[in-house]
Scaffold this active site. Structure first.
Site, PDB file in Angstrom:
ATOM      1  N   GLY A  17       0.796  -1.321   0.168  1.00  0.00           N
ATOM      2  CA  GLY A  17      -0.053  -0.008  -0.063  1.00  0.00           C
ATOM      3  C   GLY A  17       0.752   1.271  -0.193  1.00  0.00           C
ATOM      4  O   GLY A  17       0.575   2.229   0.719  1.00  0.00           O
ATOM      5  N   SER A  19       1.394   3.454  -2.337  1.00  0.00           N
ATOM      6  CA  SER A  19       0.999   4.301  -3.533  1.00  0.00           C
ATOM      7  C   SER A  19       0.564   5.546  -2.879  1.00  0.00           C
ATOM      8  O   SER A  19       0.293   6.685  -3.497  1.00  0.00           O
ATOM      9  CB  SER A  19       0.248   3.650  -4.365  1.00  0.00           C
ATOM     10  OG  SER A  19      -1.071   3.217  -3.850  1.00  0.00           O
ATOM     11  N   ARG A  20      -0.066   5.443  -1.718  1.00  0.00           N
ATOM     12  CA  ARG A  20      -0.733   6.526  -1.055  1.00  0.00           C
ATOM     13  C   ARG A  20      -0.646   6.484   0.554  1.00  0.00           C
ATOM     14  O   ARG A  20      -0.074   5.521   1.017  1.00  0.00           O
ATOM     15  CB  ARG A  20      -2.332   6.713  -1.274  1.00  0.00           C
ATOM     16  CG  ARG A  20      -2.550   6.565  -2.933  1.00  0.00           C
ATOM     17  CD  ARG A  20      -4.005   6.790  -3.095  1.00  0.00           C
ATOM     18  NE  ARG A  20      -4.783   5.456  -3.037  1.00  0.00           N
ATOM     19  CZ  ARG A  20      -5.524   5.171  -2.262  1.00  0.00           C
ATOM     20  NH1 ARG A  20      -6.223   6.244  -1.581  1.00  0.00           N
ATOM     21  NH2 ARG A  20      -6.233   3.899  -2.250  1.00  0.00           N
ATOM     22  N   VAL A  69      -2.670  -8.003  -1.656  1.00  0.00           N
ATOM     23  CA  VAL A  69      -2.151  -8.651  -0.590  1.00  0.00           C
ATOM     24  C   VAL A  69      -2.800  -9.934   0.030  1.00  0.00           C
ATOM     25  O   VAL A  69      -2.285 -10.606   0.691  1.00  0.00           O
ATOM     26  CB  VAL A  69      -1.707  -7.682   0.521  1.00  0.00           C
ATOM     27  CG1 VAL A  69      -0.637  -6.676   0.138  1.00  0.00           C
ATOM     28  CG2 VAL A  69      -3.065  -6.891   1.333  1.00  0.00           C
ATOM     29  N   ASN A  95       1.601  -2.328   5.386  1.00  0.00           N
ATOM     30  CA  ASN A  95       0.570  -1.239   5.447  1.00  0.00           C
ATOM     31  C   ASN A  95      -0.459  -1.014   4.886  1.00  0.00           C
ATOM     32  O   ASN A  95      -1.466  -0.319   5.497  1.00  0.00           O
ATOM     33  CB  ASN A  95       1.536   0.135   5.002  1.00  0.00           C
ATOM     34  CG  ASN A  95       0.751   1.340   4.760  1.00  0.00           C
ATOM     35  OD1 ASN A  95       0.521   2.009   5.788  1.00  0.00           O
ATOM     36  ND2 ASN A  95       0.366   1.396   3.530  1.00  0.00           N
ATOM     37  N   SER A 147      -3.667   0.167  14.710  1.00  0.00           N
ATOM     38  CA  SER A 147      -4.474   1.306  14.665  1.00  0.00           C
ATOM     39  C   SER A 147      -5.011   1.373  16.235  1.00  0.00           C
ATOM     40  O   SER A 147      -5.019   0.473  16.878  1.00  0.00           O
ATOM     41  CB  SER A 147      -5.827   1.292  14.077  1.00  0.00           C
ATOM     42  OG  SER A 147      -6.799   2.294  14.336  1.00  0.00           O
ATOM     43  N   TYR A 160     -13.046  -3.367  10.967  1.00  0.00           N
ATOM     44  CA  TYR A 160     -11.685  -2.932  11.385  1.00  0.00           C
ATOM     45  C   TYR A 160     -11.176  -2.978  12.597  1.00  0.00           C
ATOM     46  O   TYR A 160     -10.024  -3.455  12.794  1.00  0.00           O
ATOM     47  CB  TYR A 160     -11.976  -1.565  10.814  1.00  0.00           C
ATOM     48  CG  TYR A 160     -10.809  -0.569  10.846  1.00  0.00           C
ATOM     49  CD1 TYR A 160      -9.781  -0.794   9.721  1.00  0.00           C
ATOM     50  CD2 TYR A 160     -10.554   0.428  11.674  1.00  0.00           C
ATOM     51  CE1 TYR A 160      -8.643  -0.071   9.618  1.00  0.00           C
ATOM     52  CE2 TYR A 160      -8.922   1.119  11.509  1.00  0.00           C
ATOM     53  CZ  TYR A 160      -8.373   1.078  10.640  1.00  0.00           C
ATOM     54  OH  TYR A 160      -7.141   1.505  10.699  1.00  0.00           O
ATOM     55  N   LYS A 164      -7.497  -4.787  13.358  1.00  0.00           N
ATOM     56  CA  LYS A 164      -6.317  -4.110  14.096  1.00  0.00           C
ATOM     57  C   LYS A 164      -6.032  -4.753  15.380  1.00  0.00           C
ATOM     58  O   LYS A 164      -4.792  -4.719  15.739  1.00  0.00           O
ATOM     59  CB  LYS A 164      -6.762  -2.389  14.142  1.00  0.00           C
ATOM     60  CG  LYS A 164      -6.561  -1.910  12.637  1.00  0.00           C
ATOM     61  CD  LYS A 164      -5.451  -2.319  11.951  1.00  0.00           C
ATOM     62  CE  LYS A 164      -5.515  -1.517  10.559  1.00  0.00           C
ATOM     63  NZ  LYS A 164      -4.397  -1.601   9.608  1.00  0.00           N
ATOM     64  N   ILE A 193      -5.189  10.071  11.038  1.00  0.00           N
ATOM     65  CA  ILE A 193      -4.058  10.545  10.120  1.00  0.00           C
ATOM     66  C   ILE A 193      -4.703  10.974   8.952  1.00  0.00           C
ATOM     67  O   ILE A 193      -5.662  10.154   8.345  1.00  0.00           O
ATOM     68  CB  ILE A 193      -3.112   9.517   9.873  1.00  0.00           C
ATOM     69  CG1 ILE A 193      -2.420   8.907  11.217  1.00  0.00           C
ATOM     70  CG2 ILE A 193      -1.932  10.282   9.128  1.00  0.00           C
ATOM     71  CD1 ILE A 193      -1.792   9.927  12.211  1.00  0.00           C
TER      72      ILE A 193
HETATM   73  P1  NAP Z   1      -4.926   5.000   2.244  1.00  0.00           P
HETATM   74  O1  NAP Z   1      -4.599   6.400   1.918  1.00  0.00           O
HETATM   75  O2  NAP Z   1      -6.294   4.588   1.912  1.00  0.00           O
HETATM   76  O3  NAP Z   1      -4.035   4.051   1.205  1.00  0.00           O
HETATM   77  C1  NAP Z   1      -4.182   2.674   1.336  1.00  0.00           C
HETATM   78  C2  NAP Z   1      -3.139   1.806   0.646  1.00  0.00           C
HETATM   79  O4  NAP Z   1      -3.371   0.642   0.541  1.00  0.00           O
HETATM   80  C3  NAP Z   1      -3.137   2.363  -1.026  1.00  0.00           C
HETATM   81  O5  NAP Z   1      -1.982   2.377  -1.481  1.00  0.00           O
HETATM   82  C4  NAP Z   1      -3.989   1.008  -1.465  1.00  0.00           C
HETATM   83  O6  NAP Z   1      -3.526   0.792  -2.903  1.00  0.00           O
HETATM   84  C5  NAP Z   1      -3.525   0.045  -0.610  1.00  0.00           C
HETATM   85  N1  NAP Z   1      -4.370  -1.016  -0.574  1.00  0.00           N
HETATM   86  C6  NAP Z   1      -5.653  -1.314  -0.087  1.00  0.00           C
HETATM   87  N2  NAP Z   1      -5.991  -2.509  -0.273  1.00  0.00           N
HETATM   88  C7  NAP Z   1      -4.942  -3.280  -0.740  1.00  0.00           C
HETATM   89  C8  NAP Z   1      -4.816  -4.517  -1.078  1.00  0.00           C
HETATM   90  N3  NAP Z   1      -5.881  -5.393  -0.991  1.00  0.00           N
HETATM   91  N4  NAP Z   1      -3.661  -5.062  -1.519  1.00  0.00           N
HETATM   92  C9  NAP Z   1      -2.715  -4.154  -1.787  1.00  0.00           C
HETATM   93  N5  NAP Z   1      -2.623  -3.103  -1.418  1.00  0.00           N
HETATM   94  C10 NAP Z   1      -3.972  -2.279  -0.991  1.00  0.00           C
HETATM   95  O7  NAP Z   1      -4.597   4.323   3.819  1.00  0.00           O
HETATM   96  P2  NAP Z   1      -3.589   5.222   4.894  1.00  0.00           P
HETATM   97  O8  NAP Z   1      -4.604   5.861   5.632  1.00  0.00           O
HETATM   98  O9  NAP Z   1      -2.671   5.614   4.303  1.00  0.00           O
HETATM   99  O10 NAP Z   1      -3.450   3.656   6.049  1.00  0.00           O
HETATM  100  C11 NAP Z   1      -2.715   3.004   5.797  1.00  0.00           C
HETATM  101  C12 NAP Z   1      -2.330   1.981   6.803  1.00  0.00           C
HETATM  102  O11 NAP Z   1      -2.299   2.679   8.352  1.00  0.00           O
HETATM  103  C13 NAP Z   1      -3.762   1.230   7.003  1.00  0.00           C
HETATM  104  O12 NAP Z   1      -3.342  -0.246   7.339  1.00  0.00           O
HETATM  105  C14 NAP Z   1      -4.636   1.689   8.061  1.00  0.00           C
HETATM  106  O13 NAP Z   1      -5.628   0.896   8.640  1.00  0.00           O
HETATM  107  C15 NAP Z   1      -3.770   2.448   8.895  1.00  0.00           C
HETATM  108  N6  NAP Z   1      -4.291   3.386   9.848  1.00  0.00           N
HETATM  109  C16 NAP Z   1      -4.566   4.356   9.167  1.00  0.00           C
HETATM  110  C17 NAP Z   1      -4.986   5.707   9.992  1.00  0.00           C
HETATM  111  C18 NAP Z   1      -5.626   6.732   9.245  1.00  0.00           C
HETATM  112  O14 NAP Z   1      -6.293   7.839  10.265  1.00  0.00           O
HETATM  113  N7  NAP Z   1      -5.233   7.173   8.097  1.00  0.00           N
HETATM  114  C19 NAP Z   1      -5.534   5.422  11.233  1.00  0.00           C
HETATM  115  C20 NAP Z   1      -4.770   4.402  11.670  1.00  0.00           C
HETATM  116  C21 NAP Z   1      -4.370   3.085  11.147  1.00  0.00           C
HETATM  117  P3  NAP Z   1      -4.355   1.702  -4.082  1.00  0.00           P
HETATM  118  O15 NAP Z   1      -3.733   2.932  -4.378  1.00  0.00           O
HETATM  119  O16 NAP Z   1      -3.905   0.919  -5.283  1.00  0.00           O
HETATM  120  O17 NAP Z   1      -5.813   1.788  -3.799  1.00  0.00           O
END
Ligand code: NAP
Length: 254
Positions: A17, A19-20, A69, A95, A147, A160, A164, A193
């Site tokens: 993950g 890419s973003r 994944v 991630n 998380s 979710y 986690k 975040i």
């Molecule tokens: P995000 O901006 O939504 O990005 C998700 C990333 O995961 C993207 O690169 C997406 O690829 C990839 N992805 C999703 N499903 C996938 C799959 N089945 N196989 C491979 N890649 C996949 O997420 P984020 O906010 O950065 O979160 C990243 C991690 O931190 C996650 O595990 C999330 O649960 C955790 N987290 C986030 C927060 C928050 O507030 N943001 C808080 C706590 C924990 P594409 O670009 O191709 O869609």
């Protein structure tokens, strides 16, 4: 504010993950510190190639690999490609994740299975695809994205939150299992975040959550990357199986 710096030259990282959001920020920071970086994505090829270009601009090797994944064959192919094209994986950042805000009445078996397969099984599959090589080489670092949802009740994100909590348990047990082999496994449990993952969240709910956050703000990816770098570096050599919370004071466990 001066930032801690690390020397990750000659290290190869895979960030799922990447890419973003948080994964992208971790991938770029790893490259800045000298690592060659493979990023994985699911759908967004344009975003992934932007990250690859940015890493190459830093003078590092980079590849982007499309793989779900949650799919064992796609994970095996992805890891083989990384090893062939940039070398054995020293750092794995699990991630990739999905997040749905839904009440219990809408937590269908389909949503449950999708969340578990990506967030939990995906972390297991990627770890299993790299761990034997890490053990053979006597070196490896795995960082998992948990998380605070895994540490406190989330009545509107039951699947979710469960996924986690599983990541925290997985990190604890795998960290201890691999401790004598030079492989360390730790996790980060972020609070809110600012990334695309929050796009589906109700703005009113976000405001309430900021109000409940002692530092009174949403976090940024820059609040998380330094923790990942520390966990991947030798500065955390006495730490494994551990989850670190970064939530602006909302959750303070342990
Ligand atoms: P995000 O901006 O939504 O990005 C998700 C990333 O995961 C993207 O690169 C997406 O690829 C990839 N992805 C999703 N499903 C996938 C799959 N089945 N196989 C491979 N890649 C996949 O997420 P984020 O906010 O950065 O979160 C990243 C991690 O931190 C996650 O595990 C999330 O649960 C955790 N987290 C986030 C927060 C928050 O507030 N943001 C808080 C706590 C924990 P594409 O670009 O191709 O869609």
């Amino acid at each position: 504010m001066s930032k801690a710096t690390y020397d990750f030259s000659n290290r190869v990282a895979l960030v799922t993950g990447g890419s973003r959001g948080i994964g992208k920020a971790i991938a770029l920071q790893l490259a800045e510190f000298g690592a060659d970086v493979a990023i994985n994505f699911r759908n967004n090829a344009d975003a992934a190639s932007e990250v690859v270009n940015a890493i190459e601009q830093l003078g590092r090797n980079a590849i982007a690999i499309k793989a779900n994944v949650a799919d064992p064959d796609e994970v095996a192919t992805m890891v083989n490609q990384v090893v062939e094209r940039i070398g054995p994986i020293d750092f794995l950042v699990n991630n990739a994740g999905v997040f749905d805000v839904v009440p219990h009445t809408e937590t269908s078996l389909e949503l449950w299975n999708r969340t578990m397969s990506i967030n939990v099984t995906g972390t297991y599959l990627c770890s299993w695809a790299v761990k034997d090589s890490m053990v053979e080489r006597g070196f490896g670092r795995i960082v998992n994205l948990a998380s605070i949802a895994g540490l406190e009740p989330k009545p509107y994100a039951i699947a979710y939150a469960t996924s986690k909590s599983a990541i925290i348990g997985f990190t604890r047990s795998l960290g201890v299992a691999l401790a004598e082999d030079g492989v360390r496994v730790n996790a980060i449990a972020p609070g809110l975040i600012k990334t695309d993952i929050l796009d589906t969240a109700d703005p009113e709910l976000l405001e309430q959550l900021i109000e409940l956050t002692p530092v009174k703000r949403i976090g940024s990816v820059d609040d998380i990357t330094p923790i990942a770098m520390f966990m991947l570096s030798d500065h955390s050599d006495f730490m494994t199986g551990q989850t670190i919370v970064a939530s602006g004071g909302r959750v303070t466990i342990p």
